[in-house]
Design a protein around this motif. Structure first.
Motif, mmCIF file in Angstrom:
data_model
loop_
_atom_site.group_PDB
_atom_site.id
_atom_site.type_symbol
_atom_site.label_atom_id
_atom_site.label_comp_id
_atom_site.label_asym_id
_atom_site.label_seq_id
_atom_site.Cartn_x
_atom_site.Cartn_y
_atom_site.Cartn_z
ATOM 1 N N ASN A 1 10.532 -16.880 -0.433
ATOM 2 C CA ASN A 1 10.235 -15.656 0.311
ATOM 3 C C ASN A 1 11.500 -15.119 0.982
ATOM 4 O OD1 ASN A 1 9.143 -13.600 1.922
ATOM 5 N ND2 ASN A 1 8.266 -15.020 3.404
ATOM 6 N N ILE A 2 12.180 -15.974 1.710
ATOM 7 C CA ILE A 2 13.392 -15.550 2.432
ATOM 8 C C ILE A 2 14.505 -15.186 1.453
ATOM 9 C CG2 ILE A 2 15.222 -16.319 3.991
ATOM 10 C CD1 ILE A 2 13.080 -18.044 5.403
ATOM 11 N N THR A 3 14.666 -16.002 0.411
ATOM 12 C CA THR A 3 15.707 -15.724 -0.585
ATOM 13 C C THR A 3 15.490 -14.364 -1.243
ATOM 14 O OG1 THR A 3 15.972 -18.086 -1.063
ATOM 15 C CG2 THR A 3 16.801 -16.526 -2.706
ATOM 16 N N GLY A 4 14.272 -14.120 -1.684
ATOM 17 C CA GLY A 4 13.964 -12.859 -2.346
ATOM 18 C C GLY A 4 14.142 -11.669 -1.432
ATOM 19 N N CYS A 5 13.736 -11.810 -0.185
ATOM 20 C CA CYS A 5 13.837 -10.698 0.755
ATOM 21 C C CYS A 5 15.293 -10.387 1.093
ATOM 22 C CB CYS A 5 13.046 -11.015 2.025
ATOM 23 S SG CYS A 5 12.669 -9.539 3.012
ATOM 24 N N VAL A 6 16.119 -11.418 1.234
ATOM 25 C CA VAL A 6 17.544 -11.200 1.503
ATOM 26 C C VAL A 6 18.185 -10.426 0.353
ATOM 27 C CG1 VAL A 6 19.780 -12.347 1.698
ATOM 28 C CG2 VAL A 6 17.847 -13.172 3.045
ATOM 29 N N LEU A 7 17.869 -10.814 -0.880
ATOM 30 C CA LEU A 7 18.426 -10.126 -2.048
ATOM 31 C C LEU A 7 17.914 -8.695 -2.139
ATOM 32 C CD1 LEU A 7 18.143 -12.989 -4.699
ATOM 33 C CD2 LEU A 7 20.220 -12.171 -3.569
ATOM 34 N N TRP A 8 16.618 -8.507 -1.909
ATOM 35 C CA TRP A 8 15.978 -7.190 -2.021
ATOM 36 C C TRP A 8 16.516 -6.227 -0.974
ATOM 37 C CZ3 TRP A 8 11.152 -5.471 0.749
ATOM 38 C CH2 TRP A 8 10.626 -4.282 0.210
ATOM 39 N N VAL A 9 16.397 -6.616 0.276
ATOM 40 C CA VAL A 9 16.839 -5.747 1.367
ATOM 41 C C VAL A 9 18.354 -5.562 1.335
ATOM 42 C CG1 VAL A 9 17.027 -5.524 3.872
ATOM 43 C CG2 VAL A 9 14.885 -6.293 2.856
#
Length: 213
Positions: free
Chosen positions: A157-165
């Motif tokens: 969750n955190i990894t994906g959100c960091v990449l996305w945002v």
């Protein structure tokens, strides 16, 4: 009634109205953005809200001095992580009942698509789903239904959100205020939406072709 329609239009197309809203509401724009991103990622009944294009537009607004670049990333990152966490928790507690029956607020076909996406890609689906509208909203919900191990989910969750945002806000910040981009901003926003929907459209086409056989 006209005011209601106008308000709905602003919410659904907030990426196109972001500059005007930032100038009108000042610091309150952060709260507005937080609510939109949190709802788009955290509530399975609101997959229609803008996501990718809104992050890009936020970066453009930050580059124009209407928002802080660091503040925008921190706020949107928090909203995205919390949204997925809430969605995952809802899936763990009430998902099985919703998944097993038709619901007028939640399209079962979206759930099935997200479930197939999740099963195909495993844990990394949480990361990949960040970049796919609609699937982004349902993937954490389905992960909750599947009882994905909480620490594993939160890592992805955190990894994906960091990449996305990070990628989309930064793209808007560093590229959005180039003259050509500013002149064609609306076209670029629609292009981002179209590109974001492309993987989802390909999956639908593949499913239909397979069904036709």
């Amino acid at each position: 009634m006209d005011m209601l329609y106008a308000a709905i239009d602003v919410i659904l197309h907030i990426d196109a109205h972001l500059f005007a809203l930032a100038e009108q509401y000042g610091p309150w724009i952060y709260a507005i953005l937080f609510c939109i991103v949190f709802a788009e990622t955290g509530l399975v009944i609101t997959p229609f809200l803008p996501g990718d294009s809104l992050l890009f537009a936020s970066g453009v607004a930050a580059g124009a001095g209407l928002m802080g670049y660091g503040q925008a990333i921190a706020l949107l990152l928090t909203a995205g992580v919390l949204g997925d966490a809430v969605n995952y928790s809802i899936g763990r507690h009430v998902g099985p009942a919703i998944f097993s029956q038709e619901n007028r607020f939640i399209k079962k076909e979206y759930l099935l698509k997200a479930h197939q996406f999740y099963r195909r890609h495993g844990g990394k689906a949480i990361v990949l789903a960040r970049f796919v509208p609609v699937v982004r909203t349902f993937a954490p919900f389905v992960a909750g239904i599947a009882l994905m191990h909480p620490p594993t989910f939160f890592l992805f969750n955190i990894t994906g959100c960091v990449l996305w945002v990070g990628s989309l806000v930064s793209a808007g910040y560093f590229l959005g205020n180039l003259p050509w981009v500013r002149e064609h901003f609306s076209i670029i926003v629609y292009a981002i939406v179209a590109l974001s929907l492309l993987p989802f459209g390909i999956e639908i086409l593949r499913a239909r072709l397979k069904w036709g056989k």
